[in-house]
Design a protein around this motif. Structure first.
Motif, short mmCIF file in Angstrom:
data_model
loop_
_atom_site.label_atom_id
_atom_site.label_comp_id
_atom_site.label_asym_id
_atom_site.label_seq_id
_atom_site.Cartn_x
_atom_site.Cartn_y
_atom_site.Cartn_z
N LEU A 200 -84.15 -104.38 1.45
CA LEU A 200 -84.37 -103.85 0.31
C LEU A 200 -85.09 -102.56 0.37
N GLY A 201 -86.17 -102.33 1.28
CA GLY A 201 -86.58 -101.40 1.41
C GLY A 201 -85.93 -100.41 1.92
N SER A 202 -84.93 -100.35 2.83
CA SER A 202 -84.10 -99.55 3.52
C SER A 202 -83.19 -98.91 2.42
N ALA A 203 -82.73 -99.81 1.41
CA ALA A 203 -81.76 -99.36 0.45
C ALA A 203 -82.66 -98.43 -0.55
N ALA A 204 -83.89 -99.07 -0.68
CA ALA A 204 -84.53 -98.12 -1.72
C ALA A 204 -84.80 -96.72 -1.18
N ALA A 205 -85.21 -96.81 0.18
CA ALA A 205 -85.40 -95.20 0.70
C ALA A 205 -84.14 -94.42 0.83
N GLN A 206 -83.08 -94.87 1.11
CA GLN A 206 -81.72 -94.10 1.10
C GLN A 206 -81.73 -93.99 -0.50
N ALA A 207 -81.72 -94.59 -1.38
CA ALA A 207 -81.57 -94.52 -2.74
C ALA A 207 -82.38 -93.15 -3.12
N THR A 208 -83.73 -93.14 -2.56
CA THR A 208 -84.78 -92.25 -3.10
C THR A 208 -84.37 -90.81 -2.58
N HIS A 209 -83.87 -90.87 -1.24
CA HIS A 209 -83.61 -89.75 -0.56
C HIS A 209 -82.51 -88.82 -1.24
N GLN A 210 -81.44 -90.10 -1.48
CA GLN A 210 -80.36 -89.34 -2.32
C GLN A 210 -80.52 -88.66 -3.70
N LEU A 211 -81.62 -89.33 -4.40
CA LEU A 211 -81.89 -88.85 -5.76
C LEU A 211 -82.92 -87.94 -5.75
N ALA A 212 -83.56 -87.65 -4.69
CA ALA A 212 -84.42 -86.33 -4.71
C ALA A 212 -83.85 -85.10 -5.17
N THR A 213 -82.89 -84.59 -4.53
CA THR A 213 -82.08 -83.39 -4.85
C THR A 213 -81.59 -83.32 -6.20
N PRO A 214 -81.05 -84.35 -6.85
CA PRO A 214 -80.27 -84.12 -8.14
C PRO A 214 -81.45 -84.04 -9.15
N ILE A 215 -82.59 -84.87 -8.79
CA ILE A 215 -83.70 -84.58 -9.75
C ILE A 215 -84.22 -83.30 -9.97
N ALA A 216 -84.52 -82.78 -8.57
CA ALA A 216 -84.90 -81.39 -8.64
C ALA A 216 -84.04 -80.47 -9.18
N HIS A 217 -82.92 -80.60 -9.28
CA HIS A 217 -81.79 -79.72 -9.98
C HIS A 217 -82.08 -79.94 -11.20
N LEU A 218 -82.10 -81.33 -11.87
CA LEU A 218 -82.32 -81.54 -13.33
C LEU A 218 -83.49 -80.86 -13.73
N ALA A 219 -84.74 -81.01 -12.90
CA ALA A 219 -86.00 -80.39 -13.30
C ALA A 219 -85.75 -78.89 -13.74
N LEU A 220 -85.11 -78.28 -12.75
CA LEU A 220 -84.89 -76.92 -12.88
C LEU A 220 -83.99 -76.41 -14.11
N LEU A 221 -83.17 -77.31 -14.29
CA LEU A 221 -82.19 -77.01 -15.36
C LEU A 221 -82.92 -77.16 -16.88
N HIS A 222 -83.77 -78.30 -16.61
CA HIS A 222 -84.41 -78.61 -18.02
C HIS A 222 -85.61 -77.46 -18.19
N GLU A 223 -86.20 -76.62 -17.15
CA GLU A 223 -87.11 -75.65 -17.42
C GLU A 223 -86.39 -74.48 -18.04
N GLU A 224 -85.04 -74.43 -17.68
CA GLU A 224 -84.06 -73.36 -18.28
C GLU A 224 -83.79 -73.51 -19.58
N LEU A 225 -83.27 -74.77 -19.94
CA LEU A 225 -83.14 -75.11 -21.04
C LEU A 225 -84.32 -75.14 -22.08
N ASP A 226 -85.46 -75.37 -21.66
CA ASP A 226 -86.96 -75.34 -22.52
C ASP A 226 -86.86 -73.77 -22.64
N GLU A 227 -86.66 -72.77 -21.91
CA GLU A 227 -87.03 -71.52 -22.38
C GLU A 227 -85.69 -71.10 -23.32
#
Length: 414
Positions: A200-227
């Motif tokens: 379960l931990g391995s699956a969670a680590a893999q999912a976390t690693h794969q989600l890190a980049t999309p979440i970072a992109h979403l955060a940048l898009l949110h900053e632009e939308l907020d402006e």
């Protein structure tokens, strides 16, 4: 064809197999004695006893044909029957002077291995009683004529001592062996559970690693939308979920660094109680939490996964409250000389007894995902040397009790 449920490797199967072999040997010895020694004993009576024993054996096989293993009382009766048949045969073929009188020890050995202590004592006492009967029934005149009274008395004492030693030693060895088997089974179960958690931990680590980049992109898009749309409500609503996602990623990274570090960090129980109060107020603003703090003193390991594990348990209580239309949750924290206790008491409808037995030990099928959260929380608490107990309260709701060891000799304290 009669189907037999018990196997030759079971205690019942081995006993019946041993008796079958004994009956065959008895028949062969009767034939040998009749041909060589010319029937120097009551041949008809001995044949009758062997025949009765054979009938009893067939009836036992028929009676237990659908039973995989006999109950202790059943095994006890079988062994007592063996002592009875053997005593009668010995009585008809020389009594206490018969060279095979030591065979009375065998039922005691089998009893020490297969049945509880009290039943084993009954079988042992019966074997000693059988030998005493054979000794008393011997013709004193005959014994005196052969000058064997002292010898037979010594044999009786020796037999009694042998029974006591065998019953004690074999019984202790069997208990130690069973204790080791239970320990091995427990370790094996813990190993399987750890393997499941690692997966379960391995699956969670893999999912976390794969989600890190999309979440970072979403955060940048949110900053632009907020402006671009500072007054748009839906843009403002996006900030909270994104913040939660980044916060969870930071917790995972912190936990990874913590596992790499050899040093342990501690936190006072008072500070931990404050943090827990702040977290539940932020996470579940619609619930009324009643904190009861008693005799808080000492420290505990400040593991990054401890607070989330306790929040998982509180979240289950919140979900149970929502299903029951309740809003009150009690959280008690107190310290003893050796441990800290955290008790979570919700006002829900409780947990099904069948699921409650497996909760925290195995993955439990649940629409709300209750089993997985508790499994991970249980693993974290055990890793810290603690214990988790979950039970239904008589007055309603579920009670979670967490026991965490006190930490006294740590260097770094928060």
């Amino acid at each position: 064809m009669m189907n037999i449920a018990f196997s030759p490797s079971s205690a019942l199967g081995q006993l019946l197999l041993l008796r079958s072999v004994a009956i065959v040997i008895q028949i062969l010895m009767l034939l040998f004695a009749a041909l060589v020694f010319g029937k120097q004993f009551d041949f008809v009576a001995v044949v009758g006893v062997v025949a009765a024993e054979s009938v009893f054996q067939l009836l036992s096989i028929y009676a237990y044909r659908h039973t995989k293993e006999a109950e202790p009382i059943g095994m006890t009766m079988q062994l007592l029957a063996d002592i009875l048949f053997l005593t009668i045969l010995l009585d008809l073929t020389g009594g206490a002077t018969n060279a095979f009188v030591s065979l009375l020890v065998l039922p005691t050995v089998i009893a020490a291995v297969t049945i509880p202590t009290l039943n084993m004592l009954v079988v042992s006492a019966s074997a000693i009683g059988a030998y005493v009967y054979l000794y008393i029934k011997m013709s004193h005149e005959h014994v005196h004529h052969m000058d064997m009274s002292t010898h037979l008395l010594g044999m009786l004492v020796n037999f009694t001592f042998t029974i006591i030693v065998v019953a004690t030693v074999v019984s202790l060895l069997v208990k130690q062996n069973r204790k080791k088997e239970r320990a091995i089974a427990s370790l094996r179960e813990q190993q399987l559970q750890q393997e499941q958690i690692i997966a379960l931990g391995s699956a969670a680590a893999q999912a976390t690693h794969q989600l890190a980049t999309p979440i970072a992109h979403l955060a940048l898009l949110h900053e632009e939308l907020d402006e671009l749309y500072p007054n748009e409500p839906c843009v403002a609503d996006m900030s909270e979920p994104l913040f939660r996602c980044k916060e969870q990623l930071d917790v995972f990274r912190e936990f990874t660094e913590y596992l790499k570090s050899a040093s342990k960090i501690t936190i006072t129980i008072e500070r931990f109680a404050e943090q827990l109060s702040e977290l539940v107020s932020l996470q579940f603003p619609n619930q009324h939490f009643h904190f009861e703090l008693e005799n808080l003193e000492g420290e505990l390991t400040d593991d990054p996964m401890l607070a989330p594990s306790i929040l998982n348990l509180i979240s289950n209580g919140v979900r149970a409250n929502e299903q029951a239309g309740q809003v009150d949750i009690k959280i008690k924290l107190n310290s003893t000389d050796s441990e800290h206790r955290i008790t979570i008491l919700d006002s829900g409808l409780g947990i099904d007894e069948e699921k409650l037995k497996q909760l925290g030990q195995h993955v439990v099928n649940s629409e709300s995902g209750l089993g997985m959260a508790v499994l991970l929380s249980h693993a974290t608490i055990e890793r810290l040397g603690g214990q988790l107990a979950i039970e239904n309260c008589i007055s309603g709701g579920t009670k979670c009790t967490i026991k965490l060891p006190k930490v006294r000799d740590e260097i770094i304290t928060r």
